[in-house]
Write an enzyme that holds these catalytic residues in place. Structure first.
Site, PDB file in Angstrom:
ATOM      1  CB  CYS B  87      33.140   7.936  16.382  1.00 30.75           C
ATOM      2  SG  CYS B  87      32.767   7.602  18.091  1.00 30.75           S
ATOM      3  CG  HIS B 195      31.918  12.616  16.751  1.00 25.07           C
ATOM      4  ND1 HIS B 195      31.175  11.808  15.941  1.00 25.07           N
ATOM      5  CD2 HIS B 195      32.136  12.018  17.897  1.00 25.07           C
ATOM      6  CE1 HIS B 195      31.017  10.746  16.575  1.00 25.07           C
ATOM      7  NE2 HIS B 195      31.508  10.603  17.741  1.00 25.07           N
ATOM      8  CD  GLU B 197      30.593  13.867  12.859  1.00 21.30           C
ATOM      9  OE1 GLU B 197      31.938  13.904  12.800  1.00 21.30           O
ATOM     10  OE2 GLU B 197      30.318  12.698  13.581  1.00 21.30           O
TER      11      GLU B 197
END
Lengths: 79, 223
Positions: B87, B195, B197
């Site tokens: 990002c 994302h 994660e």
């Protein structure tokens, strides 16, 4: 000595913000606007007193930070 | 796998990224403040997190890309180090020149925040080796400036060198060729807007990001 930097998206790069402004103008009844490009103006107060030196220095600043030359062009005015 | 995660003022996914690295590798990542001028030794990979570094003033990632630690990151990558930018981290990697192209305001103007389907465009990297080419995975996005832009020559180069890691399965933000993530020339740097994660635990609502961190943990250590 003051410098004014204009940063604009390069021509050919679609400007989504400019397009949104163009639509808004149309909905307010402002016809006849064929295109809107939105950029930014950055004003700098410089200690430098020589116009050519200031212009060169600000050009370096543009290349290193103020503009992303992948997508943006810039112009510098010294006053 | 020893990871370092960079911390800029305004980053809000640095700890998420650290948790993802830690949970899968079992090794606590080292958090590195942006004013540091060097990275710790014995680091295998640097994570450049998402968020709004420096308030996204000037351009997203522009100021972070000139932070003292970013010079150390460029040196680290220059020596063959691995880096993952997510990002805002992707924006930082393009601003430093470590990855080509630039991220612009979303084509639809609006902030986009939702799970999106991605197509794995190459499995040839330590980031994507845990997936098969053509796999569809679901990973969240949350960004205002994820519209990937690159000139025609640059795009042809990315395509020719198989450096597009992920594409959006549908239209998300106006990115050229629906690009969601790109690899560096040596395939050791990945920048992506979605994302991974935020997709490593069942409480996240999906675990499609696990394979990326698992593959990194196994391949990066061996490298």
């Amino acid at each position: 000595m003051k410098a004014r930097v204009h940063v604009m998206l390069k021509s050919g790069v679609l400007d989504p913000q400019g397009e949104a402004i163009r639509h808004a103008l149309g909905s307010l009844g402002f016809g006849g606007v064929d295109g809107v490009r939105q950029g930014k103006v950055i004003e700098l107060d410089l200690a430098e007193t020589d116009a050519d030196a200031a212009r060169a220095r600000v050009g370096e600043m543009c290349e290193k930070l103020l503009a992303n030359t992948v997508i943006e062009s810039y112009s510098v005015e010294i006053a | 796998m020893r990871a370092a995660v960079l911390v800029f003022p305004g980053s809000n996914c640095d700890r998420d990224l650290a948790v993802a690295f830690r949970n899968i590798s079992g090794i606590e990542p080292i958090m590195v403040w942006h004013k540091e001028t060097s990275l710790p030794g014995d680091i295998d990979i640097v994570g450049v997190p998402g968020g709004f570094s420096f308030g996204d003033y000037l351009r997203c990632g522009a100021i972070a890309g000139r932070s003292p630690i970013s010079k150390a990151l460029v040196d680290f990558v220059g020596k063959g180090g691995y880096a993952l930018g997510v990002c805002n981290g992707f924006q930082v990697l393009t601003e430093t020149g470590l990855l080509p192209g630039a991220l612009m305001r979303n084509g639809g103007i609006k902030f986009v925040c939702k799970p999106v389907e991605l197509e794995v465009s190459t499995s040839d990297s330590a980031f994507t080796g845990g997936y098969a080419k053509g796999d569809r995975i679901t990973v969240p996005v949350a960004h205002h400036d994820g519209n990937y832009n690159i000139d025609a020559d640059g795009l042809a180069q990315l395509q020719g060198e198989d450096r597009i890691a992920f594409r959006y399965a549908g239209e998300v933000n106006g990115s050229v060729d629906r690009i969601a993530g790109v690899l560096s020339e040596n395939r050791r740097v990945l920048g992506m807007m979605p994302h991974p994660e935020r997709a490593v635990d069942v409480v996240h609502g999906g675990t499609d990001g696990v394979a990326m961190f698992e593959t990194l943990a196994s391949q990066v250590v061996a490298a």
